[in-house]
Design a protein around this motif. Structure first.
Motif, PDB file in Angstrom:
ATOM      1  N   HIS A 193      31.306  43.831  45.232  1.00 45.64           N
ATOM      2  CA  HIS A 193      32.120  44.359  44.135  1.00 45.64           C
ATOM      3  C   HIS A 193      31.328  44.436  42.823  1.00 45.64           C
ATOM      4  N   LYS A 194      30.565  43.413  42.530  1.00 49.40           N
ATOM      5  CA  LYS A 194      29.827  43.388  41.261  1.00 49.40           C
ATOM      6  C   LYS A 194      28.801  44.515  41.203  1.00 49.40           C
ATOM      7  N   LEU A 197      30.646  47.909  40.716  1.00 51.93           N
ATOM      8  CA  LEU A 197      31.169  48.121  39.365  1.00 51.93           C
ATOM      9  C   LEU A 197      30.049  48.368  38.367  1.00 51.93           C
ATOM     10  N   ARG A 207      37.196  51.146  34.833  1.00 54.52           N
ATOM     11  CA  ARG A 207      36.480  50.100  35.549  1.00 54.52           C
ATOM     12  C   ARG A 207      37.379  48.887  35.802  1.00 54.52           C
ATOM     13  N   ARG A 208      38.218  48.555  34.824  1.00 53.24           N
ATOM     14  CA  ARG A 208      39.134  47.415  34.984  1.00 53.24           C
ATOM     15  C   ARG A 208      40.165  47.695  36.078  1.00 53.24           C
ATOM     16  N   ARG A 211      38.509  47.450  39.462  1.00 57.70           N
ATOM     17  CA  ARG A 211      38.290  46.043  39.806  1.00 57.70           C
ATOM     18  C   ARG A 211      39.581  45.407  40.317  1.00 57.70           C
TER      19      ARG A 211
END
Length: 591
Positions: A193-194, A197, A207-208, A211
């Protein structure tokens, strides 16, 4: 908010000007695409914010997930679907990137993998999240289409399996090569995930929200499971996120060869989603590419699947060639000089893979076995779409012999089907009952009303032309994309004929058909009013244009009147007949 409220008052769902809405969205997407090509990040972010707030984009996204997608009747964890216009209207005003809502987990559904015993996990988001994902995908896709690598073909507009196969043929037809045939292990389930993003590098609200979707977790039979990696298969935006995560693979691999035009051309890289092949004349380069790929994938939490990754040669070795997307790619030595040197030649042939042929035969046999007591027309209506779809998929490669073999197999299983129904009858009687003579062909499996089983060999072979370089439907060249669509190998011949006759345009709104559009074949004079099922009475329309026409051409009233007349018949007018097994509609006799 006031704009959405006033719009809902002005427009009735059945009278929405979809043509105008799609033009509005496409113009914004084209501006984003061109700004991304120029590297103007500031303008891209501003236009993406404008598009995510657009009422037109929200309307199209809601229509997509509630009317057009196959999973429109599948609910998320909240059990909500929006099939009626009155249920769709509230979604429009609620869709906002900064909605402040807590994202609900996806509902886990297990579906079988074709030809395997294992199952694939799908994550079904709620209808609200699916619609919002559609809005954000509409804004993100043109930015990434402007930068995606040329040889990436999976889950992208205007590109498909046949483009990838043609790219492979172009890479190896002049010279035999070593090949790294690879598959990424559980790609959708393990993407970091990191890393994803960071690669997105988008505005904070988008982006939020992405996530939140990635971290939402899943509900599997009332048991909550957190998600620490991966993108849920089943989400509208998941294929795009997977392509973003894998973007840069081709560039990384090309670093192993000298930065010269000749060397770069000799190295072929073709990727379709998580399946890819790397081709080069030297085995050492392929082995080095495998090591580089392993290191690069580790950076995004992925790895190669050992049992599906191998190094092979297109011409030599114990098992030359490889399978890719259901095709077998291989070169054969020939005595007559075709390519190569010193009088030794080779021929590059791409055929349907053995595994694909076997799976197709099993599917045909399963349909025949499940219709032992059904009428002949019902069996034909089930087999025809399967035969037509499989043949269209493989008509761009060397399939003539395979089609003939499958026709023979089809005759065998239908003959056994007929023989089983009449064990005490001889072959001549069975032939006259189930097979008819039509023209020069004596063995036509058809019933008395004309429903006929099509043959694989009836499908004409058509050479597919690969998409140009990094071209994308977002570039605005609608004429090019409309012409490509009219020659697509996966579209039925009937639709292609209508599209060609209409010069690639919808007969009602006049807009060009492009990849991603939904279309329907319409009877100009409705069948309920006496129209015939002939090409002269057919036209191709966008799905929404078809719905609007049906509301005004009298077809709905005609069907309603016929239904009402049947219900109000006098008892002495009702014909008494033996009960028969209920069947589906017969196949398309025009295709």
């Amino acid at each position: 908010m006031s704009r959405c409220t006033s719009a809902r008052k002005v427009y009735d769902w059945n009278a929405v000007p979809w043509r105008k809405l799609e033009r509005t969205v496409f113009k914004l997407q084209k501006r984003i695409y061109r700004a991304a090509q120029r590297g103007d990040k500031k303008l891209v972010r501003r236009l993406q914010g404008l598009l995510t707030r657009s009422w037109s984009a929200k309307m199209i996204a809601v229509r997509q997930v509630t009317q057009q997608n196959q999973g429109k009747k599948t609910a998320g964890v909240d059990g909500v679907v929006a099939l009626k216009p009155s249920e769709r209207q509230p979604l429009i005003g609620q869709l906002r990137v900064n909605d402040g809502k807590k994202v609900k987990p996806t509902r886990r559904v297990w579906i079988p993998k074709p030809g395997r015993d294992e199952k694939r996990p799908l994550g079904i988001p709620t209808i609200y999240d699916r619609a919002l994902q559609g809005v954000i995908k509409t804004a993100l896709e043109p930015e990434w289409e402007a930068v995606f690598e040329a040889n990436s073909y999976g889950f992208r507009p205007g590109r498909g399996c046949h483009d990838a196969i043609e790219a492979i043929f172009t890479s190896i037809n002049k010279k035999p090569k070593w090949v790294l045939d690879a598959d990424i292990a559980k790609c959708f389930d393990r993407i970091n995930h990191k890393a994803l993003l960071e690669k997105l590098n988008n505005s904070a609200p988008i982006r939020r929200k992405i996530r939140e979707w990635l971290k939402a977790g899943v509900m599997d039979r009332h048991t909550y499971q957190p998600t620490y990696a991966g993108t849920p298969q089943g989400g509208v935006i998941s294929p795009l996120l997977a392509n973003i995560a894998l973007h840069g693979m081709e560039t990384e691999v090309r670093k192993i060869v000298p930065d010269r035009i000749v060397s770069q051309r000799e190295l072929g890289v073709v990727r379709y989603a998580d399946d890819f092949v790397i081709m080069h004349k030297n085995q050492e380069v392929i082995e080095a590419a495998k090591e580089i790929i392993n290191k690069w994938l580790a950076g995004i939490g992925l790895e190669l699947k050992p049992e599906k990754t191998r190094i092979t040669h297109t011409l030599r070795g114990d098992g030359p060639g490889f399978d890719f997307l259901g095709f077998n790619v291989r070169q054969y030595e020939v005595s007559k000089h075709r390519s190569g040197k010193n009088g030794k030649g080779y021929l590059t042939l791409i055929k349907p893979s053995t595994k694909s042929i076997k799976t197709h035969k099993e599917k045909l046999k399963a349909v025949v076995d499940s219709h032992k007591a059904a009428p002949q027309a019902a069996l034909i209506s089930k087999l025809n779409p399967i035969i037509r779809g499989w043949s269209n998929y493989y008509r761009t490669v060397v399939s003539k012999e395979v089609f003939g073999e499958l026709d023979n197999y089809l005759w065998e299983i239908t003959w056994k089907w007929a023989k089983r129904r009449h064990p005490n009858k001889n072959g001549r009687w069975i032939f006259k009952k189930y097979w008819k003579v039509e023209g020069d062909r004596h063995w036509n499996f058809m019933d008395k009303k004309g429903a006929k089983l099509i043959r694989h060999s009836e499908t004409a072979m058509v050479r597919h032309v690969k998409v140009k370089g990094t071209a994308s439907p977002m570039d605005g060249n609608l004429v090019y994309w409309s012409k490509r669509l009219s020659k697509s190998p996966v579209i039925s011949p009937r639709v292609i004929k209508l599209m060609s006759r209409q010069k690639g345009k919808c007969a009602r709104c006049g807009m060009l058909f492009i990849d991603g559009d939904k279309w329907e074949v319409d009877h100009i004079l409705p069948k309920s009013l006496g129209g015939k099922d002939t090409y002269d009475n057919l036209q191709l329309l966008h799905d929404y244009c078809h719905h609007q026409k049906s509301r005004t051409d009298g077809s709905i009233e005609g069907r309603t009147r016929k239904s009402r007349d049947r219900k109000t018949k006098e008892p002495d007018e009702v014909k008494v007949s033996r009960p028969v097994l209920k069947t589906s509609r017969t196949g398309d006799s025009l295709a």
